[in-house]
Design a protein around this motif. Structure first.
Motif, mmCIF file in Angstrom:
data_model
loop_
_atom_site.group_PDB
_atom_site.id
_atom_site.type_symbol
_atom_site.label_atom_id
_atom_site.label_comp_id
_atom_site.label_asym_id
_atom_site.label_seq_id
_atom_site.Cartn_x
_atom_site.Cartn_y
_atom_site.Cartn_z
ATOM 1 N N ASP A 34 0.898 -1.221 0.042
ATOM 2 C CA ASP A 34 -0.219 0.169 -0.041
ATOM 3 C C ASP A 34 1.096 1.145 -0.106
ATOM 4 N N ALA A 35 1.824 1.304 0.665
ATOM 5 C CA ALA A 35 2.792 2.411 0.801
ATOM 6 C C ALA A 35 3.676 2.444 -0.353
ATOM 7 N N LEU A 36 3.993 1.382 -0.821
ATOM 8 C CA LEU A 36 5.139 1.239 -1.967
ATOM 9 C C LEU A 36 4.547 2.085 -3.276
ATOM 10 N N VAL A 37 3.407 1.375 -3.550
ATOM 11 C CA VAL A 37 2.572 1.728 -4.805
ATOM 12 C C VAL A 37 2.627 3.359 -5.243
ATOM 13 N N PRO A 38 2.014 3.935 -4.199
ATOM 14 C CA PRO A 38 1.948 5.542 -4.348
ATOM 15 C C PRO A 38 3.249 6.051 -4.376
ATOM 16 N N SER A 39 4.122 5.790 -3.502
ATOM 17 C CA SER A 39 5.471 6.261 -3.447
ATOM 18 C C SER A 39 6.178 6.004 -4.853
ATOM 19 N N LEU A 40 6.297 4.862 -5.383
ATOM 20 C CA LEU A 40 6.907 4.622 -6.617
ATOM 21 C C LEU A 40 5.819 5.463 -7.950
ATOM 22 N N ARG A 41 4.752 5.476 -7.933
ATOM 23 C CA ARG A 41 4.053 6.295 -8.797
ATOM 24 C C ARG A 41 4.571 7.973 -8.664
ATOM 25 N N ILE A 42 4.468 8.428 -7.574
ATOM 26 C CA ILE A 42 4.797 9.902 -7.619
ATOM 27 C C ILE A 42 6.294 10.108 -7.723
ATOM 28 N N ARG A 43 6.982 9.283 -7.330
ATOM 29 C CA ARG A 43 8.417 9.471 -7.794
ATOM 30 C C ARG A 43 8.656 9.272 -9.172
ATOM 31 N N GLN A 44 8.022 8.106 -9.972
ATOM 32 C CA GLN A 44 8.220 8.050 -11.248
ATOM 33 C C GLN A 44 7.541 9.485 -12.163
ATOM 34 N N ALA A 45 6.414 9.958 -11.479
ATOM 35 C CA ALA A 45 5.812 11.106 -12.161
ATOM 36 C C ALA A 45 6.482 12.186 -12.059
ATOM 37 N N TYR A 46 7.160 12.600 -10.909
ATOM 38 C CA TYR A 46 8.062 13.420 -10.622
ATOM 39 C C TYR A 46 9.380 13.552 -11.456
ATOM 40 N N ARG A 47 9.850 12.334 -11.965
ATOM 41 C CA ARG A 47 11.261 12.090 -12.759
ATOM 42 C C ARG A 47 10.686 12.462 -14.112
ATOM 43 N N ARG A 48 9.557 11.950 -14.430
ATOM 44 C CA ARG A 48 9.166 12.209 -15.743
ATOM 45 C C ARG A 48 8.669 13.552 -16.103
ATOM 46 N N GLN A 49 8.049 14.060 -15.303
ATOM 47 C CA GLN A 49 7.591 15.729 -15.603
ATOM 48 C C GLN A 49 8.587 16.735 -15.406
ATOM 49 N N THR A 50 9.395 16.461 -14.698
ATOM 50 C CA THR A 50 10.734 17.447 -14.547
ATOM 51 C C THR A 50 11.707 17.061 -15.636
ATOM 52 N N ALA A 51 11.980 15.966 -16.279
ATOM 53 C CA ALA A 51 12.617 15.698 -17.411
ATOM 54 C C ALA A 51 12.053 16.362 -18.617
ATOM 55 N N ARG A 52 10.825 16.196 -18.797
ATOM 56 C CA ARG A 52 9.965 16.838 -19.928
ATOM 57 C C ARG A 52 10.085 18.258 -19.862
ATOM 58 N N ALA A 53 9.976 18.965 -18.651
ATOM 59 C CA ALA A 53 9.898 20.345 -18.722
ATOM 60 C C ALA A 53 11.386 20.863 -18.719
#
Length: 322
Positions: A34-53
């Protein structure tokens, strides 16, 4: 390792970036998963969005433990994100009986910043007066720049900085000028802004009354909606207390996401520079677009966490005059 791993350990690994290889979901306990899934999703989204910007980013994002710590101790220009710190200092004086929310402040023409954000430059009728509470509400919602000067009338720069240091935020400071009641908004670190907001939401920074006042303003429909709250319904926006700041090429935002029952769930402090046209202060700026995408992930990734839904007593209801 999987069956014995607890939720704290999973989030700790997520914060170090080792979680994906160290803890397969198939072997994690239900609580750890339960803790792992949101952490990974947020972390991956942060990396993806900041790389794109592109450009430079500094951030601190946490659930019960850090999820993203990206240059979190860098000293950065806070811009209007530090208006939350200004409000904390003023409300600290309210809590100590030195200032009242209904105390009136004289608004003279020389106090009004004609090119800044907010509503005071639109008034066109000075001198006038407002209360401290009115000034703080405008400071925190429409990010009124003249309201900064009004706050300085009741909390001078040096005193403001001393209050923040005493509360444990030595790097979150305004910059004094010759006039003791005026200041530039100064600097902070992502970690300090994150920790200030986390303490505020936990109720350990101010009195219950001042805490409720400040969070109500930051969660209101009048608060910033171009960034983290853009892709949300009005009810979802009411679950997010947020404050943005921008100047030159800087685009910042920090806040707290609450669960459906009103308990703090996620805290974020995101600072960015150099992503695009420094003259674009709107929702089309790449850094603002990135934060809008992250805001949706914050809600969706944590939808199964927290308490049951509870209707807020002051849920948004539009009016039609009368």
């Amino acid at each position: 390792m999987g069956p014995a791993l607890n939720r704290r350990a999973v989030l700790g690994l997520a914060a170090t970036g080792a979680v994906a290889s160290a803890v397969p979901l198939a072997t994690a306990t239900p609580a750890a998963a339960d803790a792992l899934v949101p952490s990974l999703r947020i972390r991956q989204a942060y990396r993806r969005q900041t790389a794109r910007a592109g450009g430079a980013w500094q951030a601190m994002i946490s659930l019960t433990e850090p999820v993203v710590a990206d240059h979190a101790d860098d000293v950065v220009e806070a811009y209007s994100v530090n208006k939350v710190a200004v409000a904390v200092a003023v409300l600290d004086k309210v809590d100590r009986g030195l200032v009242r929310l209904d105390q009136r402040l004289e608004v003279t023409a020389d106090l009004v910043i004609p090119t800044g954000d907010g509503v005071f430059p639109l008034d066109g009728a000075y001198p006038s007066s407002v209360t401290v509470g009115h000034a703080l509400a405008l400071l925190l919602t429409v990010s009124d720049d003249t309201a900064v000067r009004l706050c300085g009338l009741v909390c001078p720069a040096l005193e403001l900085n001393e209050i923040l240091v005493a509360k444990g935020f030595p790097m979150t400071q305004v910059v004094p000028v010759a006039n003791p009641n005026r200041f530039f908004l100064g600097k902070t670190t992502p970690r300090e802004t994150h920790d200030l907001l986390r303490a505020l939401a936990a109720g350990t920074l101010l009195s219950p009354e001042s805490t409720a006042y400040l969070l109500k303003a930051l969660r209101s429909q009048a608060a910033f909606t171009d960034g983290v709250r853009r892709e949300m319904s009005s009810a979802e926006r009411a679950r997010v207390a947020t404050k943005a700041g921008w100047f030159a090429d800087g685009r910042n935002e920090a806040g707290v996401v609450f669960d459906a029952a009103g308990a703090p769930l996620l805290t974020y402090a995101i600072f960015a520079q150099g992503q695009g046209d420094p003259e674009d202060f709107g929702g089309t700026h790449p850094a603002v677009r990135a934060r809008a995408a992250l805001g949706r992930v914050f809600l969706d990734a944590t939808a199964h966490l927290g308490g049951p839904a509870a209707r807020a007593a002051d849920a948004y209801q539009p009016a039609n005059g009368g």
